[in-house]
Design a protein around this motif. Structure first.
Motif, PDB file in Angstrom:
ATOM      1  N   ASP A  40      68.482  60.792 110.319  1.00 23.66           N
ATOM      2  CA  ASP A  40      68.341  61.869 111.302  1.00 23.66           C
ATOM      3  C   ASP A  40      67.279  62.884 110.898  1.00 23.66           C
ATOM      4  O   ASP A  40      67.254  64.008 111.427  1.00 23.66           O
ATOM      5  N   PHE A  41      66.411  62.524 109.963  1.00 21.20           N
ATOM      6  CA  PHE A  41      65.427  63.503 109.488  1.00 21.20           C
ATOM      7  C   PHE A  41      64.409  63.854 110.576  1.00 21.20           C
ATOM      8  O   PHE A  41      63.951  64.992 110.676  1.00 21.20           O
ATOM      9  N   VAL A  42      64.069  62.866 111.426  1.00 19.66           N
ATOM     10  CA  VAL A  42      63.097  63.125 112.488  1.00 19.66           C
ATOM     11  C   VAL A  42      63.651  64.133 113.489  1.00 19.66           C
ATOM     12  O   VAL A  42      62.911  64.962 114.042  1.00 19.66           O
ATOM     13  N   VAL A  43      64.960  64.125 113.701  1.00 22.23           N
ATOM     14  CA  VAL A  43      65.572  65.005 114.698  1.00 22.23           C
ATOM     15  C   VAL A  43      65.974  66.344 114.084  1.00 22.23           C
ATOM     16  O   VAL A  43      65.616  67.414 114.584  1.00 22.23           O
ATOM     17  N   ASP A  44      66.738  66.291 113.008  1.00 21.85           N
ATOM     18  CA  ASP A  44      67.300  67.509 112.423  1.00 21.85           C
ATOM     19  C   ASP A  44      66.383  68.164 111.391  1.00 21.85           C
ATOM     20  O   ASP A  44      66.548  69.349 111.077  1.00 21.85           O
ATOM     21  N   GLY A  45      65.479  67.432 110.819  1.00 23.27           N
ATOM     22  CA  GLY A  45      64.530  68.020 109.881  1.00 23.27           C
ATOM     23  C   GLY A  45      65.176  68.500 108.598  1.00 23.27           C
ATOM     24  O   GLY A  45      65.976  67.794 107.966  1.00 23.27           O
ATOM     25  N   PHE A  46      64.893  69.757 108.236  1.00 19.68           N
ATOM     26  CA  PHE A  46      65.319  70.274 106.940  1.00 19.68           C
ATOM     27  C   PHE A  46      66.828  70.429 106.836  1.00 19.68           C
ATOM     28  O   PHE A  46      67.370  70.453 105.732  1.00 19.68           O
ATOM     29  N   ASN A  47      67.518  70.550 107.956  1.00 22.87           N
ATOM     30  CA  ASN A  47      68.974  70.702 107.896  1.00 22.87           C
ATOM     31  C   ASN A  47      69.638  69.503 107.236  1.00 22.87           C
ATOM     32  O   ASN A  47      70.647  69.642 106.529  1.00 22.87           O
ATOM     33  N   VAL A  48      69.069  68.319 107.456  1.00 25.81           N
ATOM     34  CA  VAL A  48      69.638  67.124 106.821  1.00 25.81           C
ATOM     35  C   VAL A  48      69.437  67.201 105.313  1.00 25.81           C
ATOM     36  O   VAL A  48      70.344  66.869 104.523  1.00 25.81           O
ATOM     37  N   CYS A 101      56.844  59.238  98.995  1.00 28.12           N
ATOM     38  CA  CYS A 101      58.034  60.099  99.014  1.00 28.12           C
ATOM     39  C   CYS A 101      58.468  60.398 100.448  1.00 28.12           C
ATOM     40  O   CYS A 101      59.676  60.412 100.761  1.00 28.12           O
ATOM     41  N   ARG A 102      57.498  60.612 101.312  1.00 28.23           N
ATOM     42  CA  ARG A 102      57.842  60.865 102.713  1.00 28.23           C
ATOM     43  C   ARG A 102      58.472  59.617 103.341  1.00 28.23           C
ATOM     44  O   ARG A 102      59.418  59.725 104.142  1.00 28.23           O
ATOM     45  N   LEU A 103      57.949  58.441 102.974  1.00 25.86           N
ATOM     46  CA  LEU A 103      58.548  57.199 103.474  1.00 25.86           C
ATOM     47  C   LEU A 103      59.974  57.027 102.964  1.00 25.86           C
ATOM     48  O   LEU A 103      60.873  56.596 103.707  1.00 25.86           O
ATOM     49  N   ALA A 104      60.212  57.372 101.702  1.00 22.24           N
ATOM     50  CA  ALA A 104      61.567  57.262 101.146  1.00 22.24           C
ATOM     51  C   ALA A 104      62.525  58.225 101.832  1.00 22.24           C
ATOM     52  O   ALA A 104      63.698  57.900 102.081  1.00 22.24           O
ATOM     53  N   ILE A 105      62.056  59.426 102.185  1.00 22.01           N
ATOM     54  CA  ILE A 105      62.911  60.389 102.888  1.00 22.01           C
ATOM     55  C   ILE A 105      63.289  59.869 104.271  1.00 22.01           C
ATOM     56  O   ILE A 105      64.462  59.935 104.691  1.00 22.01           O
ATOM     57  N   HIS A 106      62.313  59.324 104.997  1.00 22.28           N
ATOM     58  CA  HIS A 106      62.610  58.780 106.328  1.00 22.28           C
ATOM     59  C   HIS A 106      63.533  57.571 106.239  1.00 22.28           C
ATOM     60  O   HIS A 106      64.333  57.328 107.161  1.00 22.28           O
ATOM     61  N   SER A 107      63.445  56.809 105.143  1.00 20.12           N
ATOM     62  CA  SER A 107      64.293  55.623 105.004  1.00 20.12           C
ATOM     63  C   SER A 107      65.728  55.993 104.669  1.00 20.12           C
ATOM     64  O   SER A 107      66.669  55.353 105.170  1.00 20.12           O
ATOM     65  N   ARG A 108      65.940  57.010 103.837  1.00 18.31           N
ATOM     66  CA  ARG A 108      67.291  57.369 103.406  1.00 18.31           C
ATOM     67  C   ARG A 108      67.967  58.355 104.353  1.00 18.31           C
ATOM     68  O   ARG A 108      69.196  58.394 104.424  1.00 18.31           O
TER      69      ARG A 108
END
Length: 697
Positions: A69-77, A59-66
């Protein structure tokens, strides 16, 4: 030393390569070695001890793939476009909560997909409804992220339509993850099309530890992804050498068993399931829930009997005069009987690894999953045959008990003083409670009198040596004391059983009342005797005077002028409950007849039975099972027993009628009556008249 080690490793590799070439098994570059070779190509493996850990990393891999900007913005995305994880309603309990806790997502990010309503596929995901949910989430501005499908649900082993789900996921860009026990069949030469479609999914989680019977073997998650940086961020890969040692137990196990040994264990488990499934199809009153999954290593079945007008899932036995409410009651009765059957089978055949589970739609069922238990318990084909034989031996008890439940309830409700307790967890004929005179139904306090009555009732019923078992169960709802009637192995006369329970309980209650009354009478008699003794002491003081009470003076005075005192005493009559003078005893040497004891209460439950017939058995009179040569003799035996039961009174009446007129008393009787009226005891009756009251004292 390093040079020698390299040469040794090279020699082992050459030897292994030659062996594989001889057997015609060549490794394909980029494939995962082992049973999945050639079926899950270009995949990577992640080994983990917790079974759900691999899915959390996926699930974490799917979040990073879709979300780029998740690494930068985090939960805001994620807040601007909420991800949605789809789980089947038949998924293992707690899986969605675990994912949310590991990923830091709120529970609304989970979407529960219902299953089909068609019988035979009630544990398969409803694909049409899933597509509707996906479209609704897209319209609301959400992002469908991941779908968890089942190749063998945790409960009954159903497999979702993975091929259709894969097409749907490709259409909407959803990551497809598959898990389940049926993934083990991918190692076999014959695989069902629904399970074979799992080889095309994005990831899958397998648990080879239980399959091999080795608890230390880790689970493995296979996945397909081209970006090593994202897999490193998701935690699926690691640069630490210690993390790579997680695969060592599995590698050693596969090296020890070999490919053939691994496949043989899975094949053996599937053969056990198919053997049980084919055998249960020939057994009446047994319903298999997964009939279309021929290759599934899970067999789920339950005991049932058909009822007119019932649905295919819940069926019960046709009982005469069965009401619609009784039909629903019998459905719950089947659950209790299946629980009893499961406990019996686990004790009789422990090597089967049978488990009892409660399903929402089907009710209580029994599950046989040899792939998860056979390697540890050593289950063999003989154990499966023994399991089927035990099921067949318990069916008569189940059928007989189910038939008697409604009849027992009707008899109890029609009997005064008895209350039927509807306990759905009890597997026997039924639960009954005796309502005594001082029973307070609205009070939840302890009831000592009711407990004593039921304890005595239990003792009396167990002394009858019938085939039924009785016990006093725990409190059920507001019922403080209840009698639980066990399973019936033969045709039981419910009317006689209920009548016996009611009559015995009334007898125990009346005897306890008599004992309580006698205790009260004795207490009052003792108090009255103390008062009489006090009065007698005062009268003696008045008659003899004060001087006679002085020790020395009284002795001298009594020597010169003795006191002629009458012998006075008191006797306590238990039957009359009063103190009486002992003067007639010393004058006539006999006590008065007093009041006769009340007769001991007894019920009319006694039913004449043939020699050797146990209590509560139905009479053979009028039975179709009697043969032409034996039916007459059985009926004659019953008539003889009935004549003997009423014989003594009838013989006495006939003898009195032949000796003389009923109104003319005999001379001996007249003399005894006159003598008793004059107060002179008859010589023959002197001993009997004295001994009776003496024994009462």
């Amino acid at each position: 030393m390093g040079k020698n080690l390299k040469e040794a490793v090279k020699m082992l590799e050459d030897s292994q390569r030659r062996t594989e070439e001889e057997n015609g098994k060549k490794l394909i570059s980029g494939d995962i070695p082992g049973p999945l070779q050639g079926r899950y190509e270009n995949g990577c493996a992640y080994f983990h001890e917790e079974e759900r850990e691999g899915l959390a990393k996926i699930c974490r891999l799917a979040i990073h793939s879709r979300y780029e900007d998740f690494v930068v913005d985090g939960f805001n995305v994620l807040y601007n476009k909420k991800p949605v994880i789809y789980l089947s309603a038949a998924a293992r309990p707690g899986l969605g909560q675990y994912l949310c806790n590991q990923l830091g997502l709120p529970f609304p990010c989970l979407c529960r997909v219902p299953c089909n309503t068609v019988f035979g596929s009630q544990h398969q995901m409803d694909v049409a409804f899933l597509e509707k949910l996906i479209k609704d989430d897209i319209e609301r501005g959400r992002l469908p992220l991941l779908l968890v499908a089942n190749a063998g649900t945790a409960a009954v082993g159903h497999t979702d339509k993975i091929g259709r789900l894969k097409e749907l996921c490709e259409q909407y860009g959803i990551w497809l993850h598959v898990e389940g026990v049926n993934l083990a069949t991918l190692a076999l030469g014959y695989v069902s099309s629904s399970v074979l479609a799992a080889a095309k999914c994005d990831s899958m989680t397998m648990t080879p530890g239980p399959w091999l019977g080795l608890p230390a073997v880790p689970a493995v998650t296979l996945y397909k992804h081209d970006d090593p940086a994202l897999t490193l961020v998701a935690g699926l890969t690691s640069n630490k050498p210690t993390d790579k040692l997680r695969a060592l137990p599995l590698w050693l196990s596969l090296q020890y068993l070999g490919l053939d040994g691994f496949v043989e264990r899975i094949k053996h488990a599937c053969q056990l399931s198919q053997r049980l499934q084919e055998s249960l199809k020939k057994v009446n009153y047994i319903k298999i829930l997964v009939e279309d999954e021929l290759s599934s290593p899970v067999v789920v079945f339950r005991f049932f009997q058909e009822l007119p007008g019932s649905d295919p899932v819940f069926k019960a036995v046709p009982v005469p005069n069965m009401t619609p409410s009784g039909v629903g009651r019998e459905r719950h009765s089947c659950d209790a009987l299946n629980r009893w059957l499961g406990e019996q089978l686990k004790q009789l055949v422990p090597a089967s690894g049978l488990t009892v589970m409660d399903l929402e739609a089907e009710g209580t069922c029994l599950r046989f999953s040899p792939l998860m238990t056979a390697a540890v318990l050593g289950t063999r084909g003989e154990d499966v045959d023994q399991l089927v034989a035990c099921i067949e031996s318990k069916l008569p008890v189940l059928c007989c008990t189910l038939q008697l439940r409604e009849e027992f309830k009707q008899e109890v409700e029609a009997t005064a003083g008895l209350l039927y307790v509807d306990d759905p967890n009890w597997s026997g004929i039924g639960v009954v409670r005796y309502e005594h005179a001082n029973d307070d139904k609205s009070s939840l306090k302890s009831d000592p009198e009711g407990e004593n009555i039921h304890a005595g009732l239990l003792k009396k019923l167990n002394e009858l040596e019938s085939d039924l078992t009785f016990k006093i169960g725990p409190e059920y709802k507001s019922m403080k004391s209840c009698l639980y009637v066990g399973m019936a192995s033969d045709n039981v006369d419910a009317a006689e059983l209920v009548e016996t329970i009611a009559a015995t309980a009334r007898e125990i209650e009346e005897n306890s009342r008599l004992l309580e009354n006698m205790t009260e009478v004795v207490r009052k008699g003792i108090q009255e005797a103390q008062v009489e003794l006090q009065k007698a002491s005062e009268e003696r003081l008045l008659e003899e005077g004060v001087l006679r009470q002085i020790p020395v003076v009284g002795s001298v005075l009594n020597w010169f002028s003795p006191v002629q005192a009458l012998q006075k005493g008191r006797t306590f009559n238990l039957t009359a409950g009063s103190l009486e003078s002992t003067e007639p005893i010393y004058v006539y040497k006999a006590q008065g007849a007093g009041v006769t004891l009340p007769p001991t209460p007894s019920g009319s439950r006694t039913k004449q039975r043939l020699p050797g017939q146990k209590p509560f058995k139905r009479s053979l009179r009028g039975s179709d099972a009697l043969s032409e040569t034996s039916s007459v003799s059985h009926i004659e035996d019953l008539e003889k027993v009935e004549r003997l039961s009423s014989g003594p009174e009838q013989i006495t009446l006939e003898a009195s009628s032949t000796e003389g007129h009923p109104g003319a008393p005999s001379p001996q009787h007249t003399d005894q009556t006159e003598a008793f009226q004059k107060g002179v005891p008859h010589p023959e009756d002197d001993h009997s008249q004295v001994e009776g009251p003496e024994s009462l004292r």
